[in-house]
Design an enzyme around this catalytic site. Structure first.
Site, PDB file in Angstrom:
ATOM      1  N   GLY A  71       0.317  55.102 -16.538  1.00 26.97           N
ATOM      2  CA  GLY A  71       0.641  55.820 -15.310  1.00 26.97           C
ATOM      3  C   GLY A  71      -0.597  56.431 -14.674  1.00 26.97           C
ATOM      4  N   GLN A 179       8.401  60.408 -15.023  1.00 25.15           N
ATOM      5  CA  GLN A 179       9.455  61.083 -15.787  1.00 25.15           C
ATOM      6  C   GLN A 179      10.873  60.691 -15.356  1.00 25.15           C
ATOM      7  OE1 GLN A 179       9.128  62.897 -18.481  1.00 25.15           O
ATOM      8  NE2 GLN A 179       6.917  63.238 -18.482  1.00 25.15           N
ATOM      9  N   SER A 199       5.512  54.575 -16.391  1.00 27.08           N
ATOM     10  CA  SER A 199       4.805  54.390 -17.663  1.00 27.08           C
ATOM     11  C   SER A 199       5.815  54.117 -18.780  1.00 27.08           C
ATOM     12  CB  SER A 199       4.011  55.662 -17.962  1.00 27.08           C
ATOM     13  OG  SER A 199       3.387  55.554 -19.214  1.00 27.08           O
ATOM     14  N   ALA A 200       5.589  53.021 -19.518  1.00 24.99           N
ATOM     15  CA  ALA A 200       6.592  52.549 -20.488  1.00 24.99           C
ATOM     16  C   ALA A 200       6.855  53.527 -21.638  1.00 24.99           C
ATOM     17  CB  ALA A 200       6.151  51.198 -21.065  1.00 24.99           C
ATOM     18  N   HIS A 201       5.820  54.256 -22.072  1.00 24.78           N
ATOM     19  CA  HIS A 201       6.039  55.089 -23.276  1.00 24.78           C
ATOM     20  C   HIS A 201       6.934  56.294 -23.001  1.00 24.78           C
ATOM     21  CE1 HIS A 201       3.100  58.538 -22.805  1.00 24.78           C
ATOM     22  NE2 HIS A 201       2.553  57.712 -21.940  1.00 24.78           N
ATOM     23  N   THR A 237      -7.108  40.260 -18.523  1.00 24.55           N
ATOM     24  CA  THR A 237      -6.039  39.505 -19.192  1.00 24.55           C
ATOM     25  C   THR A 237      -4.845  40.407 -19.472  1.00 24.55           C
ATOM     26  OG1 THR A 237      -7.702  38.092 -20.179  1.00 24.55           O
ATOM     27  CG2 THR A 237      -5.509  38.041 -21.194  1.00 24.55           C
ATOM     28  N   CYS A 326      -3.313  74.814 -25.220  1.00 25.12           N
ATOM     29  CA  CYS A 326      -4.162  75.682 -26.024  1.00 25.12           C
ATOM     30  C   CYS A 326      -5.538  75.056 -26.110  1.00 25.12           C
ATOM     31  CB  CYS A 326      -3.556  75.817 -27.408  1.00 25.12           C
ATOM     32  SG  CYS A 326      -4.074  77.301 -28.237  1.00 25.12           S
TER      33      CYS A 326
HETATM   34  N1  PLP Z   1       2.555  61.457 -14.635  1.00 27.29           N
HETATM   35  C1  PLP Z   1       3.453  62.213 -15.279  1.00 27.29           C
HETATM   36  C2  PLP Z   1       4.456  62.967 -14.494  1.00 27.29           C
HETATM   37  C3  PLP Z   1       3.447  62.290 -16.666  1.00 27.29           C
HETATM   38  O1  PLP Z   1       4.334  63.050 -17.298  1.00 27.29           O
HETATM   39  C4  PLP Z   1       2.477  61.538 -17.374  1.00 27.29           C
HETATM   40  C5  PLP Z   1       2.419  61.605 -18.843  1.00 27.29           C
HETATM   41  O2  PLP Z   1       2.078  62.604 -19.429  1.00 27.29           O
HETATM   42  C6  PLP Z   1       1.572  60.754 -16.657  1.00 27.29           C
HETATM   43  C7  PLP Z   1       1.642  60.733 -15.293  1.00 27.29           C
HETATM   44  C8  PLP Z   1       0.537  59.927 -17.345  1.00 27.29           C
HETATM   45  O3  PLP Z   1       1.091  58.743 -17.795  1.00 27.29           O
HETATM   46  P1  PLP Z   1       0.303  57.835 -18.873  1.00 27.29           P
HETATM   47  O4  PLP Z   1       0.427  58.554 -20.176  1.00 27.29           O
HETATM   48  O5  PLP Z   1       0.994  56.526 -18.849  1.00 27.29           O
HETATM   49  O6  PLP Z   1      -1.100  57.750 -18.395  1.00 27.29           O
END
Ligand code: PLP
Length: 374
Positions: A71, A179, A199-201, A237, A326
């Site tokens: 992302g 999100q 973002s996939a994770h 790639t 922190c």
């Molecule tokens: N944007 C938002 C709102 C997020 O919560 C996050 C992840 O923490 C990101 C962007 C970043 O995504 P990525 O971990 O895929 O770089």
């Protein structure tokens, strides 16, 4: 000790079906999608079927989906090219965006001397739409970058409304949907959005893969150069196994959306009720109608508990996050909560609890039990 993971806004547990899909692609479909032989054609076919599957879930067309490493990369790419290539002279954003947007905008401001305006944020973390309209009345080539769901508070932005306002004032609209993708229905064909990022994770897929939605004929140019992949917009790639895993994760997220949303909403409500019983003066940081996956709360604890609370919960096997980062022992308040809370409240502990369908009521009970012993 039972471990409790309630930090799903940071990242999510990968679904077993996704691991299975990725393992299959990793071991069997190892061709380079740019090769013209059968191995390459096979990999290319997985790539394009994944793109189609992702586009279908979001009602976009496949050529509008461009794969990126995450992302953060997609946000950087869109914002930079908007300034460099689309000649955007001003960015309107907010001080509660993710740093992937905020720091990029600040870097672009230094590098290209563009105008940056921050739309006002209300004490409950809502974006002030009246202020946005006022800002847009200046006649400068503008891009508006506002996130769909805030990753700290869970507040939702009415992207349809904001998109229409942007259209009315001829401004481009970029929204970080990291999100919300996979967690809420998104219809890109009917939403007035020029660019979006996922973002996939964050939706039970693998780390290190994401995508951008780039509306047709936007004129966006690549961030870097070196190949014809992704129509030259994102050379390198392709990570076929990651992309196939992401497509599988998104498909499963939407196939199970209703059941999982109901389950998670119940857990969130249960937590709120338990907090009301055990800590009656707790306060929700954010609006009452935020996304069901995130709850940010200000706890009525003494200030001296702030530094220790995460450590204390971690010792009990409970993972949540604080609304603050922190850094080398000192407590730096979250940049999002800093825009919302009084200085006094900022010193008290705020916690972000973020859920997934893997959570149970027992997890919530353990969290409450952990909090009672702080
Ligand atoms: N944007 C938002 C709102 C997020 O919560 C996050 C992840 O923490 C990101 C962007 C970043 O995504 P990525 O971990 O895929 O770089």
């Amino acid at each position: 000790m039972k471990k409790v993971y309630l930090d799903n806004a940071s990242t999510t547990q990968i679904r077993p079906e996704v691991v299975q899909e990725m393992t299959k692609v990793l071991s069997e479909d190892y061709g380079n999608p740019s090769s013209t032989h059968s191995f390459g054609r096979n990999a290319k076919s997985i790539l394009e079927l994944s793109r189609k599957a992702i586009a279908k879930q979001l009602n976009a067309s496949a050529q509008e989906i461009i794969f990126t490493s995450c992302g953060t990369e997609a946000n950087n790419w869109i914002l930079r090219s908007a300034v460099k290539d689309l000649k955007v002279k001003r960015i309107i954003t907010s001080k509660i965006e993710h740093h992937a947007v905020l720091y990029t905008v600040q870097a672009l401001q230094k590098e290209f001397d563009i105008q940056v305006d921050y739309v006002a944020v209300k004490p409950n973390g809502e974006i002030d739409i009246t202020d946005l309209v006022e800002l847009l009345s200046q006649e400068t080539k503008t891009l508006v970058s506002l996130m769909h769901v805030n990753n700290e508070t869970g507040n939702l932005l009415d992207v349809d409304k904001v998109g229409r306002i942007c259209e009315q004032y001829n401004a481009l609209f970029h929204t970080d949907m990291v999100q919300s993708v996979g967690k809420t229905e998104i219809d890109l064909q009917h939403l007035p959005i020029d660019f979006m990022v996922a973002s996939a994770h964050k939706f039970h897929g693998p780390k290190g893969i994401g995508f951008a939605y780039i509306k047709k004929n936007s004129g966006l140019q690549p961030l870097f150069y070196g190949g014809e992949q992704e129509k030259g917009l994102r050379p390198g790639t392709e990570a076929v196994h990651q992309i196939a895993g992401m497509a599988k994760a998104l498909e499963l997220s939407y196939a199970n959306l209703e059941t999982e949303r109901n389950h998670i909403s119940e857990l969130k409500n249960y937590l709120i009720v338990q907090l009301e019983i055990e800590f009656p003066t707790f306060v929700i940081n954010g609006t009452s109608d935020g996304i069901y996956t995130i709850l940010n709360v200000l706890l009525p604890f003494a200030e001296d508990k702030t530094a220790m609370i995460l450590f204390h919960l971690d010792m009990k096997g409970i993972a949540v996050s604080r609304g603050s980062a922190c850094q080398s022992g000192s407590i730096k308040p979250s940049h999002v909560l800093a825009e919302m809370l009084s200085n006094e409240d900022l010193k008290k502990p705020s916690l972000r609890i973020s859920f997934s369908h893997f959570n149970t009521k027992e997890d919530i009970d353990l969290l409450i039990f952990g909090l009672k012993s702080v």
